[in-house]
Design a protein around this motif. Structure first.
Motif, PDB file in Angstrom:
ATOM      1  N   LEU A   1      -0.650  -6.425  -3.360  1.00 46.24           N
ATOM      2  CA  LEU A   1       0.026  -5.217  -3.840  1.00 46.24           C
ATOM      3  C   LEU A   1      -0.968  -4.086  -4.083  1.00 46.24           C
ATOM      4  N   GLY A   2      -2.188  -4.436  -4.500  1.00 44.87           N
ATOM      5  CA  GLY A   2      -3.220  -3.410  -4.677  1.00 44.87           C
ATOM      6  C   GLY A   2      -3.542  -2.711  -3.382  1.00 44.87           C
ATOM      7  N   VAL A   3      -3.648  -3.484  -2.294  1.00 47.59           N
ATOM      8  CA  VAL A   3      -3.895  -2.906  -0.969  1.00 47.59           C
ATOM      9  C   VAL A   3      -2.718  -2.034  -0.535  1.00 47.59           C
ATOM     10  N   VAL A   4      -1.502  -2.545  -0.750  1.00 47.21           N
ATOM     11  CA  VAL A   4      -0.295  -1.792  -0.362  1.00 47.21           C
ATOM     12  C   VAL A   4      -0.216  -0.474  -1.111  1.00 47.21           C
ATOM     13  N   PHE A   5      -0.412  -0.520  -2.436  1.00 45.73           N
ATOM     14  CA  PHE A   5      -0.367   0.710  -3.233  1.00 45.73           C
ATOM     15  C   PHE A   5      -1.489   1.667  -2.826  1.00 45.73           C
ATOM     16  N   ALA A   6      -2.680   1.132  -2.575  1.00 46.96           N
ATOM     17  CA  ALA A   6      -3.814   1.984  -2.195  1.00 46.96           C
ATOM     18  C   ALA A   6      -3.539   2.688  -0.862  1.00 46.96           C
ATOM     19  N   LEU A   7      -2.990   1.958   0.108  1.00 38.91           N
ATOM     20  CA  LEU A   7      -2.657   2.564   1.408  1.00 38.91           C
ATOM     21  C   LEU A   7      -1.561   3.612   1.254  1.00 38.91           C
ATOM     22  N   TRP A   8      -0.613   3.333   0.361  1.00 34.65           N
ATOM     23  CA  TRP A   8       0.484   4.277   0.127  1.00 34.65           C
ATOM     24  C   TRP A   8      -0.034   5.557  -0.521  1.00 34.65           C
ATOM     25  N   ILE A   9      -0.842   5.411  -1.567  1.00 36.11           N
ATOM     26  CA  ILE A   9      -1.362   6.577  -2.280  1.00 36.11           C
ATOM     27  C   ILE A   9      -2.334   7.357  -1.404  1.00 36.11           C
ATOM     28  N   HIS A  10      -3.050   6.646  -0.518  1.00 30.99           N
ATOM     29  CA  HIS A  10      -4.046   7.288   0.349  1.00 30.99           C
ATOM     30  C   HIS A  10      -3.418   8.358   1.235  1.00 30.99           C
TER      31      HIS A  10
ATOM     32  N   GLN B   1      -1.159   7.094  -9.118  1.00 30.96           N
ATOM     33  CA  GLN B   1      -2.318   6.330  -9.595  1.00 30.96           C
ATOM     34  C   GLN B   1      -2.217   6.075 -11.100  1.00 30.96           C
ATOM     35  N   LEU B   2      -1.802   7.094 -11.833  1.00 33.58           N
ATOM     36  CA  LEU B   2      -1.699   6.974 -13.285  1.00 33.58           C
ATOM     37  C   LEU B   2      -0.660   5.918 -13.668  1.00 33.58           C
TER      38      LEU B   2
ATOM     39  N   ILE C   1      -2.858  -5.250 -11.317  1.00 43.24           N
ATOM     40  CA  ILE C   1      -2.636  -4.557 -10.041  1.00 43.24           C
ATOM     41  C   ILE C   1      -3.356  -3.218 -10.014  1.00 43.24           C
ATOM     42  N   GLY C   2      -3.285  -2.477 -11.120  1.00 41.36           N
ATOM     43  CA  GLY C   2      -3.874  -1.138 -11.164  1.00 41.36           C
ATOM     44  C   GLY C   2      -5.361  -1.141 -10.885  1.00 41.36           C
ATOM     45  N   TYR C   3      -6.079  -2.140 -11.427  1.00 38.62           N
ATOM     46  CA  TYR C   3      -7.527  -2.201 -11.201  1.00 38.62           C
ATOM     47  C   TYR C   3      -7.834  -2.438  -9.734  1.00 38.62           C
ATOM     48  N   ALA C   4      -7.119  -3.377  -9.114  1.00 41.17           N
ATOM     49  CA  ALA C   4      -7.325  -3.647  -7.688  1.00 41.17           C
ATOM     50  C   ALA C   4      -7.013  -2.410  -6.858  1.00 41.17           C
TER      51      ALA C   4
ATOM     52  N   ASN D   1      -9.846   0.366  -7.148  1.00 38.32           N
ATOM     53  CA  ASN D   1     -11.058  -0.013  -6.427  1.00 38.32           C
ATOM     54  C   ASN D   1     -10.868   0.098  -4.920  1.00 38.32           C
ATOM     55  N   ILE D   2      -9.762  -0.408  -4.424  1.00 39.61           N
ATOM     56  CA  ILE D   2      -9.503  -0.373  -2.983  1.00 39.61           C
ATOM     57  C   ILE D   2      -9.275   1.055  -2.509  1.00 39.61           C
ATOM     58  N   LEU D   3      -8.596   1.849  -3.328  1.00 40.36           N
ATOM     59  CA  LEU D   3      -8.375   3.251  -2.982  1.00 40.36           C
ATOM     60  C   LEU D   3      -9.709   4.001  -2.879  1.00 40.36           C
ATOM     61  N   ALA D   4     -10.636   3.689  -3.784  1.00 38.32           N
ATOM     62  CA  ALA D   4     -11.966   4.309  -3.723  1.00 38.32           C
ATOM     63  C   ALA D   4     -12.654   3.960  -2.405  1.00 38.32           C
TER      64      ALA D   4
END
Length: 287
Positions: free
Chosen positions: A83-92, A103-104, A166-169, A172-175
């Motif tokens: 889910l961290g990867v999914v959220f990071a790709l979505w927010i990206h 993100q918040l 989830i938020g921490y993952a 980091n992945i988004l960075a």
């Protein structure tokens, strides 16, 4: 080079080294010392060597707690990383206020007090006064025993632990995604790379470091987490959610058997250390 200049960097490092010694090294050494003695109520009555460790390893309840801890921690970690990867790709894909707002919202569980967040979920899952059962009744359904059902309680614990990390993952992945050069992705698109190929062959290898760091930190967090399981279920019903940190806590701070409690703590420390080294070796991480 002057003598003062040679030792100046060590002077700057001294406060950090003292903090590490006082917070990490000294407590760890004291735990090892306690684990080698029969230590009840902080009285070192007898040197027993490895007897505390042997007693712990022969105890089926503690072994079951270790197995339960791995089961809950691994499932929680896998779900959180995916889910961290999914959220990071979505927010990206977003920019500006929208990206910051998402993100918040996702990061709030990580920065919220574990006790506050867990007690909130405990109230939601409560059989008598819980919000979830109240909504089910409004919809014409009947109350569900959630935290008092062993099978459901385990998955609720996994859910709350996953919700917290989830938020921490994601951050980091988004960075890692933000650090990928746009020219690389643009060149890939020109070559006709699909979105799936872009993720598998370009983005995923380049965020490996961030995923590794997240996996290590979240594994340590899950394995050593006492607050969430103790606040949510207290290890119950029965021993259904009794992860290894609960007997460590109860042995040390309720029964005051610090020798046995320290032995369990050292075993948990050894396991987390081995897992951390294994992560690095498997991922072939290089600085």
């Amino acid at each position: 080079m002057k003598k003062q200049e040679r030792y100046f960097p060590y002077l700057l490092l001294t406060p950090s080294i003292l903090v590490i010694l006082l917070v990490l090294i000294v407590p760890l050494g004291y735990s090892v010392y306690c684990s080698l003695y029969k230590c009840n109520y902080m009285k070192f009555t007898k040197y027993v060597g490895l007897d505390n460790f042997i007693r712990v390893l022969k105890n089926k309840e503690y072994l079951a707690a270790f197995g339960r801890t791995f089961y809950i921690s691994v499932i929680s970690l896998v779900i959180a990383m995916v889910l961290g990867v999914v959220f990071a790709l979505w927010i990206h894909k977003y920019r500006g206020v929208t990206a910051y707002a998402i993100q918040l919202l996702v990061l709030i569980p990580w920065v919220t007090s574990q006790v506050v967040g867990t007690l909130l979920w405990k109230w939601i899952f409560s059989e008598d006064l819980g919000l979830l059962n109240y909504i089910l009744q409004l919809l014409g359904g009947s109350r569900i025993k959630l935290l008092s059902n062993p099978k459901i309680a385990v998955w609720l614990l996994i859910f709350v632990m996953t919700w917290r990390i989830i938020g921490y993952a994601m951050v980091n992945i988004l960075a890692g995604l933000k650090s990928i050069s746009l020219s690389i992705e643009e060149a890939a698109r020109v070559d006709g790379v699909s979105r799936w190929q872009m993720f598998c062959y370009i983005r995923l290898p380049m965020i490996k470091t961030q995923m590794l760091i997240s996996a290590i930190i979240l594994t340590l967090s899950n394995l050593n987490n006492l607050t969430v399981p103790l606040s949510l279920t207290g290890g119950g019903p029965g021993t259904a959610t009794s992860v290894i940190t609960i007997p460590i806590y109860r042995l040390g701070f309720e029964s005051y058997q610090f020798g046995t409690s320290s032995a369990l703590s050292i075993l948990l420390f050894a396991v987390t250390l081995i897992l951390s080294i294994g992560y690095v070796k498997v991922a072939k991480y290089e600085i």
